[in-house]
Design a protein around this motif. Structure first.
Motif, PDB file in Angstrom:
ATOM      1  N   LEU A  60      11.615  35.311 -39.142  1.00  0.00           N
ATOM      2  CA  LEU A  60      10.636  36.189 -38.733  1.00  0.00           C
ATOM      3  C   LEU A  60      10.234  37.106 -39.594  1.00  0.00           C
ATOM      4  CD1 LEU A  60      10.222  34.718 -34.980  1.00  0.00           C
ATOM      5  CD2 LEU A  60       8.957  33.813 -37.644  1.00  0.00           C
ATOM      6  N   ILE A  61       9.440  37.579 -40.003  1.00  0.00           N
ATOM      7  CA  ILE A  61       9.927  39.476 -40.403  1.00  0.00           C
ATOM      8  C   ILE A  61       8.492  40.035 -39.444  1.00  0.00           C
ATOM      9  CG2 ILE A  61       8.685  40.510 -42.397  1.00  0.00           C
ATOM     10  CD1 ILE A  61       9.453  37.921 -43.670  1.00  0.00           C
ATOM     11  N   ASP A  62       8.838  41.224 -39.564  1.00  0.00           N
ATOM     12  CA  ASP A  62       7.825  42.584 -38.915  1.00  0.00           C
ATOM     13  C   ASP A  62       7.232  43.020 -39.616  1.00  0.00           C
ATOM     14  OD1 ASP A  62       9.557  42.376 -36.263  1.00  0.00           O
ATOM     15  OD2 ASP A  62      10.984  43.995 -37.359  1.00  0.00           O
ATOM     16  N   PHE A  63       5.765  43.396 -39.203  1.00  0.00           N
ATOM     17  CA  PHE A  63       4.856  43.938 -39.746  1.00  0.00           C
ATOM     18  C   PHE A  63       5.386  44.960 -40.724  1.00  0.00           C
ATOM     19  CE2 PHE A  63       2.353  41.090 -36.952  1.00  0.00           C
ATOM     20  CZ  PHE A  63       1.758  40.332 -37.845  1.00  0.00           C
ATOM     21  N   GLU A  64       6.013  45.574 -40.575  1.00  0.00           N
ATOM     22  CA  GLU A  64       6.580  47.036 -40.696  1.00  0.00           C
ATOM     23  C   GLU A  64       7.019  47.053 -42.358  1.00  0.00           C
ATOM     24  OE1 GLU A  64       7.510  46.827 -37.090  1.00  0.00           O
ATOM     25  OE2 GLU A  64       5.557  46.684 -37.493  1.00  0.00           O
ATOM     26  N   GLY A  65       7.999  45.837 -41.703  1.00  0.00           N
ATOM     27  CA  GLY A  65       9.444  45.828 -42.902  1.00  0.00           C
ATOM     28  C   GLY A  65       8.723  44.266 -44.257  1.00  0.00           C
ATOM     29  N   LEU A  66       7.573  44.250 -43.972  1.00  0.00           N
ATOM     30  CA  LEU A  66       6.811  42.830 -44.959  1.00  0.00           C
ATOM     31  C   LEU A  66       6.845  43.250 -46.427  1.00  0.00           C
ATOM     32  CD1 LEU A  66       5.546  40.155 -44.477  1.00  0.00           C
ATOM     33  CD2 LEU A  66       3.115  41.350 -44.480  1.00  0.00           C
ATOM     34  N   ILE A 117      12.150  21.520 -44.079  1.00  0.00           N
ATOM     35  CA  ILE A 117      11.699  22.703 -45.110  1.00  0.00           C
ATOM     36  C   ILE A 117      11.877  23.808 -44.369  1.00  0.00           C
ATOM     37  CG2 ILE A 117      10.413  23.814 -46.646  1.00  0.00           C
ATOM     38  CD1 ILE A 117      10.635  21.064 -46.665  1.00  0.00           C
ATOM     39  N   PRO A 118      12.857  25.009 -44.428  1.00  0.00           N
ATOM     40  CA  PRO A 118      12.787  26.596 -43.544  1.00  0.00           C
ATOM     41  C   PRO A 118      11.397  26.952 -43.642  1.00  0.00           C
ATOM     42  CG  PRO A 118      13.906  26.379 -45.554  1.00  0.00           C
ATOM     43  CD  PRO A 118      13.896  24.844 -45.260  1.00  0.00           C
ATOM     44  N   VAL A 119      11.063  27.815 -42.899  1.00  0.00           N
ATOM     45  CA  VAL A 119      10.421  29.197 -43.358  1.00  0.00           C
ATOM     46  C   VAL A 119      10.160  30.433 -42.924  1.00  0.00           C
ATOM     47  CG1 VAL A 119       7.757  28.738 -41.751  1.00  0.00           C
ATOM     48  CG2 VAL A 119       8.417  27.043 -41.955  1.00  0.00           C
ATOM     49  N   VAL A 120       9.303  30.898 -43.511  1.00  0.00           N
ATOM     50  CA  VAL A 120       9.567  32.432 -43.250  1.00  0.00           C
ATOM     51  C   VAL A 120       8.348  32.425 -42.909  1.00  0.00           C
ATOM     52  CG1 VAL A 120      10.180  34.581 -45.234  1.00  0.00           C
ATOM     53  CG2 VAL A 120      11.486  32.337 -45.468  1.00  0.00           C
ATOM     54  N   ALA A 121       8.657  33.152 -42.203  1.00  0.00           N
ATOM     55  CA  ALA A 121       6.580  33.631 -41.592  1.00  0.00           C
ATOM     56  C   ALA A 121       7.099  35.316 -41.034  1.00  0.00           C
ATOM     57  CB  ALA A 121       6.538  32.474 -40.319  1.00  0.00           C
ATOM     58  N   THR A 122       5.581  35.756 -40.475  1.00  0.00           N
ATOM     59  CA  THR A 122       5.215  37.131 -39.583  1.00  0.00           C
ATOM     60  C   THR A 122       6.121  36.767 -38.186  1.00  0.00           C
ATOM     61  OG1 THR A 122       3.139  36.767 -40.086  1.00  0.00           O
ATOM     62  CG2 THR A 122       4.525  38.139 -41.620  1.00  0.00           C
ATOM     63  N   ARG A 123       5.814  37.474 -37.394  1.00  0.00           N
ATOM     64  CA  ARG A 123       6.390  37.277 -36.686  1.00  0.00           C
ATOM     65  C   ARG A 123       4.725  37.535 -35.178  1.00  0.00           C
ATOM     66  NH1 ARG A 123      11.109  38.125 -34.423  1.00  0.00           N
ATOM     67  NH2 ARG A 123      12.783  39.231 -35.624  1.00  0.00           N
ATOM     68  N   SER A 124       3.895  37.166 -35.661  1.00  0.00           N
ATOM     69  CA  SER A 124       2.149  36.927 -35.368  1.00  0.00           C
ATOM     70  C   SER A 124       2.193  35.470 -34.796  1.00  0.00           C
ATOM     71  CB  SER A 124       1.313  36.174 -37.153  1.00  0.00           C
ATOM     72  OG  SER A 124       0.197  35.915 -36.609  1.00  0.00           O
ATOM     73  N   GLY A 125       1.779  36.609 -33.373  1.00  0.00           N
ATOM     74  CA  GLY A 125       1.619  35.802 -32.241  1.00  0.00           C
ATOM     75  C   GLY A 125       1.842  34.551 -31.858  1.00  0.00           C
ATOM     76  N   GLY A 126       1.562  33.410 -31.514  1.00  0.00           N
ATOM     77  CA  GLY A 126       2.172  32.639 -31.155  1.00  0.00           C
ATOM     78  C   GLY A 126       3.478  32.091 -32.227  1.00  0.00           C
ATOM     79  N   ILE A 127       3.038  32.245 -33.306  1.00  0.00           N
ATOM     80  CA  ILE A 127       4.666  32.000 -34.510  1.00  0.00           C
ATOM     81  C   ILE A 127       5.916  32.071 -33.652  1.00  0.00           C
ATOM     82  CG2 ILE A 127       5.570  32.326 -36.852  1.00  0.00           C
ATOM     83  CD1 ILE A 127       2.527  32.626 -38.093  1.00  0.00           C
ATOM     84  N   GLN A 128       6.047  32.976 -33.414  1.00  0.00           N
ATOM     85  CA  GLN A 128       7.268  33.618 -33.037  1.00  0.00           C
ATOM     86  C   GLN A 128       8.241  32.486 -31.338  1.00  0.00           C
ATOM     87  OE1 GLN A 128       7.093  37.532 -31.881  1.00  0.00           O
ATOM     88  NE2 GLN A 128       5.078  37.933 -32.004  1.00  0.00           N
ATOM     89  N   GLU A 129       7.066  31.735 -30.680  1.00  0.00           N
ATOM     90  CA  GLU A 129       7.752  30.833 -29.949  1.00  0.00           C
ATOM     91  C   GLU A 129       7.519  29.160 -31.040  1.00  0.00           C
ATOM     92  OE1 GLU A 129       4.079  30.634 -26.887  1.00  0.00           O
ATOM     93  OE2 GLU A 129       3.440  32.483 -27.557  1.00  0.00           O
ATOM     94  N   VAL A 130       7.456  29.380 -32.002  1.00  0.00           N
ATOM     95  CA  VAL A 130       7.423  28.113 -32.660  1.00  0.00           C
ATOM     96  C   VAL A 130       8.767  28.313 -33.698  1.00  0.00           C
ATOM     97  CG1 VAL A 130       6.684  26.838 -34.065  1.00  0.00           C
ATOM     98  CG2 VAL A 130       5.598  27.443 -33.280  1.00  0.00           C
ATOM     99  N   ILE A 131       8.771  29.058 -34.469  1.00  0.00           N
ATOM    100  CA  ILE A 131      10.289  29.034 -35.304  1.00  0.00           C
ATOM    101  C   ILE A 131      11.414  30.443 -34.578  1.00  0.00           C
ATOM    102  CG2 ILE A 131      11.037  30.433 -37.263  1.00  0.00           C
ATOM    103  CD1 ILE A 131       8.703  28.556 -37.464  1.00  0.00           C
ATOM    104  N   VAL A 140       4.842  31.548 -44.111  1.00  0.00           N
ATOM    105  CA  VAL A 140       3.547  31.774 -43.234  1.00  0.00           C
ATOM    106  C   VAL A 140       3.455  32.950 -43.195  1.00  0.00           C
ATOM    107  CG1 VAL A 140       1.812  30.868 -41.299  1.00  0.00           C
ATOM    108  CG2 VAL A 140       3.778  29.853 -42.609  1.00  0.00           C
ATOM    109  N   PRO A 141       2.467  34.211 -44.280  1.00  0.00           N
ATOM    110  CA  PRO A 141       2.393  35.566 -44.427  1.00  0.00           C
ATOM    111  C   PRO A 141       1.327  35.779 -43.423  1.00  0.00           C
ATOM    112  CG  PRO A 141       2.116  34.753 -46.117  1.00  0.00           C
ATOM    113  CD  PRO A 141       2.299  33.685 -45.444  1.00  0.00           C
ATOM    114  N   SER A 142       1.166  35.615 -42.272  1.00  0.00           N
ATOM    115  CA  SER A 142       0.105  35.691 -41.487  1.00  0.00           C
ATOM    116  C   SER A 142      -0.376  37.225 -40.974  1.00  0.00           C
ATOM    117  CB  SER A 142      -0.582  34.978 -40.092  1.00  0.00           C
ATOM    118  OG  SER A 142      -0.786  33.068 -40.936  1.00  0.00           O
ATOM    119  N   GLU A 143      -1.194  37.546 -40.445  1.00  0.00           N
ATOM    120  CA  GLU A 143      -1.181  39.397 -40.426  1.00  0.00           C
ATOM    121  C   GLU A 143      -1.597  38.762 -39.189  1.00  0.00           C
ATOM    122  OE1 GLU A 143      -4.721  40.694 -42.803  1.00  0.00           O
ATOM    123  OE2 GLU A 143      -3.065  41.850 -44.093  1.00  0.00           O
TER     124      GLU A 143
END
Length: 388
Positions: free
Chosen positions: A330-336, A308-322, A288-291
């Protein structure tokens, strides 16, 4: 309290019918909320009339009432007439602040809740700052799906901060089942065979093909991934519009980039909500590579429920789920650019890690993200408000 005194009507936006196999996540959430909330209180879902659905029917215990949609004003006027007949205790408005102000003038004694699903309809050009302030002032409670969205609403209208309540969304665990179960394994085998992807490693993306979902980042990452794991296929399920295969310039660009890796990228333009669960079964990793600005992201809980494991960006509420490092990364935008392929490869190369994270994801969903739990929390809120 009597059943009548607990009656709630859910006012849907009218953009799509409910239920519908071709709609936004708002309509899916409404249907699932109604199915579970009706076990505790009478629920009436008011929505858009179609040629293939009756004006009134009972589904899963909830009563669905439909009116014609010609314009937002004509629609909410017709909805209001239905509310007058139903005499509910609670009016729950989905994602349309303008409707709240309209209904407050007509039903001053009702408890009116506004359920927000994203920032979209509390931002320009959909609503001005002045109108938003007036509309939110007309609510009794504002329900959001993440603390991220809660803060966004606070920032826009500080005066309503005390009214905002976070209630996370759920997932249907009877439909989104573990890929590690016997049934999930068989479902996986059949679809992989149909696709011709037996013995391939699958990265799955599910969602709309629009810039803010970050699919272009994923295609770029694939160029790195296939150098190390040439057996990998990226399967992209979705299109630019709900229920349509119409191509935008962005989608055409994605198709062009995908065509440079024909053995490693597969576009599946549209899949009905009913068929989505089996696609999770084929995944080794969901991404989930959302901006910036994703309010919640149902894909995350659907993937977790499927083991299934998830690789996602730290976008908004995603970091409350994963839970980072537990059910995925979770991936920071700067190091995407560097981290997206790095974490995807880490999981692709280690089946034991994938399964461990997947099993933890199932546990996390069962603890925090079921529709049954979401309905219980909503009922408790409404009961306490009516008690006051």
């Amino acid at each position: 309290m009597s059943q009548r005194s607990m009656r709630v009507v859910i006012v849907t936006p009218g953009s799509f019918p409910v239920p519908s196999g071709i709609s936004s996540s708002v309509e899916q959430v409404v249907q699932k909320t109604a199915e579970h909330l009706v076990k505790r209180m009478p629920v009436y879902v008011l929505g858009r009339k179609t040629s293939y659905q009756p004006m009134r029917e009972v589904r899963g215990g909830s009563t669905y009432i439909r009116v014609r949609y010609e314009s937002p004003l004509s629609y909410i006027s017709a909805i209001s007439q239905q509310i007058a007949n139903l005499k509910p205790a609670i009016i729950q408005v989905e994602n349309r602040p303008h409707f709240v102000r309209y209904l407050r003038k007509r039903y001053p004694r009702c408890v009116i809740s506004l359920v927000l699903h994203s920032n979209l309809f509390i931002s320009k050009p959909h609503i001005s700052s002045k109108q938003l302030t007036e509309c939110l002032a007309a609510t009794d409670v504002i329900i959001v799906n993440s603390d991220y969205l809660k803060q966004s609403v606070r920032d826009k209208v500080p005066s309503v901060a005390h009214k905002i309540v976070t209630q996370h969304l759920g997932v249907d665990v009877s439909r989104f089942t573990s890929r590690w179960s016997p049934e999930g394994s068989e479902s996986r085998r059949k679809l992989l065979q149909k696709l011709g992807y037996e013995n391939r490693k699958i990265i799955l993306f599910v969602g709309r093909l629009i810039p803010k979902k970050g699919v272009h980042h994923l295609l770029k990452a694939m160029q790195t991934i296939i150098e190390t794991e040439p057996n990998t296929v990226l399967v992209l399920v979705g299109s630019a519009f709900y229920g349509s295969r119409r191509l935008t310039e962005y989608v055409k660009r994605l198709y062009r980039e995908g065509s440079t890796m024909p053995q490693h990228v597969r576009f599946i333009p549209y899949v009905s909500h009913l068929d989505i669960p089996k696609w999770y079964h084929i995944a080794d990793v969901v991404t989930v590579p959302s901006e910036e600005g994703e309010a919640f992201g149902l894909v995350n809980v659907e993937a977790m429920a499927s083991g299934i494991p998830v690789v996602a960006t730290r976008s908004g509420g995603i970091q409350e789920v994963i839970a980072d490092g537990t059910v995925g990364y979770l991936i920071d935008f700067e190091g995407l650019e560097a981290d997206l392929p790095r974490y995807l490869l880490r999981l692709l190369e280690n089946e034991e890690l994938r399964r461990a994270m997947g099993e933890l994801g199932i546990q996390r969903v069962n603890q925090l993200f079921t529709w049954e739990k979401a309905a219980e929390v909503r009922y408790d809120l409404y009961k306490s408000m009516l008690g006051k």
